[in-house]
Design a protein around this motif. Structure first.
Motif, short mmCIF file in Angstrom:
data_model
loop_
_atom_site.label_atom_id
_atom_site.label_comp_id
_atom_site.label_asym_id
_atom_site.label_seq_id
_atom_site.Cartn_x
_atom_site.Cartn_y
_atom_site.Cartn_z
N GLN A 141 31.06 33.65 26.80
CA GLN A 141 32.16 34.13 27.64
C GLN A 141 33.38 33.22 27.55
O GLN A 141 34.52 33.68 27.64
CB GLN A 141 31.69 34.22 29.10
CG GLN A 141 30.49 35.13 29.30
CD GLN A 141 30.72 36.53 28.78
OE1 GLN A 141 31.76 37.14 29.01
NE2 GLN A 141 29.73 37.05 28.05
N THR A 145 38.89 33.52 26.05
CA THR A 145 40.26 32.98 26.15
C THR A 145 40.69 32.29 24.86
O THR A 145 41.76 31.69 24.81
CB THR A 145 40.38 31.99 27.31
OG1 THR A 145 39.36 30.98 27.19
CG2 THR A 145 40.24 32.69 28.64
N ALA A 152 42.45 39.04 27.65
CA ALA A 152 42.94 37.94 28.47
C ALA A 152 44.06 37.17 27.76
O ALA A 152 45.07 36.81 28.37
CB ALA A 152 41.79 36.98 28.81
N PHE A 346 42.38 31.30 40.51
CA PHE A 346 41.90 32.05 39.35
C PHE A 346 40.38 32.06 39.31
O PHE A 346 39.76 33.10 39.06
CB PHE A 346 42.44 31.42 38.05
CG PHE A 346 43.91 31.65 37.81
CD1 PHE A 346 44.65 32.50 38.61
CD2 PHE A 346 44.55 31.00 36.78
CE1 PHE A 346 46.00 32.70 38.39
CE2 PHE A 346 45.91 31.19 36.53
CZ PHE A 346 46.63 32.05 37.35
N SER A 350 37.85 35.30 39.73
CA SER A 350 36.93 35.63 38.64
C SER A 350 35.49 35.75 39.13
O SER A 350 34.74 36.60 38.64
CB SER A 350 37.02 34.57 37.53
OG SER A 350 36.12 34.87 36.48
N ASN A 354 34.41 39.48 37.72
CA ASN A 354 33.65 39.51 36.45
C ASN A 354 34.46 39.92 35.23
O ASN A 354 33.93 40.58 34.33
CB ASN A 354 32.44 40.45 36.57
CG ASN A 354 31.33 39.87 37.42
OD1 ASN A 354 31.45 38.75 37.91
ND2 ASN A 354 30.26 40.60 37.59
N SER A 355 35.72 39.57 35.18
CA SER A 355 36.53 39.94 34.02
C SER A 355 37.70 38.98 33.89
O SER A 355 38.54 38.91 34.79
CB SER A 355 37.05 41.37 34.12
OG SER A 355 37.99 41.65 33.11
N GLN A 356 37.74 38.25 32.79
CA GLN A 356 38.84 37.32 32.58
C GLN A 356 40.15 38.05 32.35
O GLN A 356 41.21 37.63 32.82
CB GLN A 356 38.51 36.40 31.40
CG GLN A 356 37.29 35.52 31.68
CD GLN A 356 36.85 34.72 30.48
OE1 GLN A 356 37.62 33.94 29.94
NE2 GLN A 356 35.61 34.89 30.06
N VAL A 359 41.49 39.16 35.67
CA VAL A 359 42.06 38.05 36.44
C VAL A 359 43.48 37.75 35.96
O VAL A 359 44.40 37.59 36.77
CB VAL A 359 41.19 36.78 36.30
CG1 VAL A 359 41.87 35.59 36.99
CG2 VAL A 359 39.82 37.01 36.91
N VAL A 384 39.98 30.98 34.43
CA VAL A 384 39.78 32.41 34.73
C VAL A 384 38.35 32.84 34.48
O VAL A 384 38.00 34.00 34.72
CB VAL A 384 40.75 33.30 33.92
CG1 VAL A 384 42.19 32.97 34.23
CG2 VAL A 384 40.49 33.20 32.42
N TYR A 385 37.50 31.93 33.98
CA TYR A 385 36.07 32.25 33.82
C TYR A 385 35.28 31.60 34.94
O TYR A 385 35.06 30.40 34.95
CB TYR A 385 35.57 31.76 32.46
CG TYR A 385 34.06 31.86 32.28
CD1 TYR A 385 33.38 33.01 32.67
CD2 TYR A 385 33.33 30.82 31.73
CE1 TYR A 385 32.01 33.11 32.52
CE2 TYR A 385 31.96 30.91 31.56
CZ TYR A 385 31.30 32.06 31.97
OH TYR A 385 29.93 32.17 31.81
N TYR A 387 32.71 33.86 36.62
CA TYR A 387 31.68 34.82 37.01
C TYR A 387 30.26 34.40 36.63
O TYR A 387 29.31 35.16 36.85
CB TYR A 387 31.98 36.24 36.50
CG TYR A 387 32.41 36.36 35.05
CD1 TYR A 387 31.48 36.39 34.04
CD2 TYR A 387 33.75 36.49 34.72
CE1 TYR A 387 31.87 36.53 32.72
CE2 TYR A 387 34.16 36.63 33.41
CZ TYR A 387 33.21 36.66 32.40
OH TYR A 387 33.61 36.81 31.09
#
Length: 442
Positions: A141, A145, A152, A346, A350, A354-356, A359, A384-385, A387
């Motif tokens: 995950q 980014t 993202a 952020f 998140s 559950n989604s960068q 976010v 932003v991660y 979750y």
């Protein structure tokens, strides 16, 4: 103020309920919150994130076509050869493999084939599978980014450019990739001796005393090395990689793009054109079946992400756009004194959605409106991660199921799970390194 708080609770409630059901429900139940805000309270609806959605559709269609051609099997096979060649280093190599698979394809859902292989190699080497599996799931995950075709990254660039921070995709990757790799290696180092060795773990040893359990744990294996990779599959991978190179080239050298009335073609359009063109080439020259692509996990998970981002980002934009003045008055002093504190916002958002990509789309415009500089926001992009915090994401759940040893777990108290420690170390380290790099470069 009471109405504003009540409406915020509706937003948070919709996200919380949606996350309990997961999958398509996250976007659909966000629609209930949107209906209550617009039709019930009379708020002006925000803008649905159409640009991001179009990019996701194009990217996952291309990746799904590559998977249908067999190209994904070849990438997994290459990763497996590396892992089996150095099984004693699997705690470090496994997250690198899952990370770069995500960077290439733009989605973390490509790792499901590799996870059982990681577990199998660890078991045969006598390594506690929780060690590589936990950090490898996190890495799958984190790579989002760092991918030039991930929503993202593209959303960050397009929103930043619209708010006066002129930055390109390669410049984002110059910060996010080294920062994320530092975070992953820190998490892998912390995981290297995590938990008891299998031969000293009383719970695992007790399971081995049961013949059925021993057979379940050691009686089968997972591998892709016996698969014959057709030449068309390799050709599809080359087409996909060429498409990525073209995207990065145009992003790095904008002067190559056509322009009209002094305005150059936007990168979100470039990505869509290149991705669907690459998908078409794979269908024509690589014997990739569109029907097989639609039935594949990459395309299906991508379409689920489209619905989730559609509902979540539209709901969030509706709320924040109507209360932008109030948000600015409440948060301006804090972010002026401690601009990096937006990273906590952020991260918490998140955890909920559950989604960068969602976010970035939902929160980045608000962050710019608060006067936070683009370099700061780039520096906190890894945050932003979040979750992994509540272990309900498909890759984490799948990893628990793939670990036949039972060492990768979701704990009795929910938050004491196998992904918490590597996730917190990775995101914290990545954010600090990215912030320092961004400050140094920009």
């Amino acid at each position: 103020m009471i109405i504003m708080i009540l409406q915020l609770l509706i937003v948070l409630g919709a996200l919380w309920v949606g996350s309990r059901y997961g999958s398509l429900a996250l976007g659909a139940i966000s629609g209930i919150g949107l209906a209550l805000l617009v039709l019930g309270f009379g708020l002006k609806p925000g803008n649905p994130p159409t640009d991001v959605i179009y990019i996701i559709i194009a990217a996952v269609t291309c990746a799904g076509i590559m998977q249908a051609s067999g190209g994904m099997d070849w990438l997994i096979q290459i990763a497996e050869k590396l892992l089996r060649k150095h099984p004693d280093r699997i705690t470090f190599l496994a997250p690198l493999c899952t990370f770069f698979l995500t960077v290439l394809v733009g989605t973390g859902h490509v790792v499901y084939t590799l996870m059982p292989i990681i577990c199998d190699i660890a078991l045969k080497k006598g390594i506690r599978p929780e060690r590589p599996c936990g950090v490898a799931s996190i890495a799958s995950q984190v790579g989002i980014t760092c991918s030039p075709i991930a929503a993202a990254v593209v959303a960050f660039v397009s929103i930043s450019n619209a708010n006066g921070f002129d930055i390109t995709i390669p410049q984002v990757l110059m910060v996010s990739i080294p920062a994320s790799l530092c975070g992953l290696m820190a998490a892998a180092t912390a995981s290297y001796k995590r938990g008891l060795d299998l031969d000293k773990d009383p719970v695992f040893q007790a399971r081995l005393q049961i013949p059925e359990q021993r057979e379940y744990i050691y009686g089968s294996g997972a591998t892709t090395l016996d698969k014959i990779i057709p030449v068309e599959a390799k050709r599809a991978v080359y087409v996909f990689l060429a498409a990525l190179c073209v995207i990065v080239l145009f992003a790095a050298v904008p002067s190559l793009l056509p322009s009209w009335d002094g305005k150059a073609l936007k990168m979100n359009i470039v990505i869509q054109i290149v991705m669907i063109t690459a998908a078409a080439l794979m269908i024509i020259f690589c014997k990739a079946s569109p029907k097989k692509a639609v039935a594949g996990p990459v395309w299906q998970s991508g379409m689920v992400a489209v619905v989730a981002i559609y509902g979540i980002a539209w709901l969030a934009d509706t709320y924040f756009s109507n209360y932008l003045g109030e948000m600015q008055s409440m948060l301006t002093e804090i972010v002026k004194e401690y601009p990096w504190s937006i990273a906590f916002v952020f991260f918490l958002v998140s955890v909920l959605i559950n989604s960068q990509g969602a976010v970035v789309v939902a929160m980045l415009p608000l962050a710019y409106s608060l006067g936070i500089e683009g370099a700061v926001l780039l520096g906190v992009l890894p945050s932003v991660y979040g979750y992994f915090f509540i272990p309900n994401y498909p890759s984490d759940i799948a990893t628990v199921n793939f670990d036949r040893s039972g060492t990768t777990v979701i704990g009795k108290y929910l938050l004491n799970h196998s992904f918490m420690m590597p996730g917190l170390i990775c995101v914290t380290t990545s954010t600090i390194v990215a912030y320092l790099l961004s400050m140094l470069i920009f």
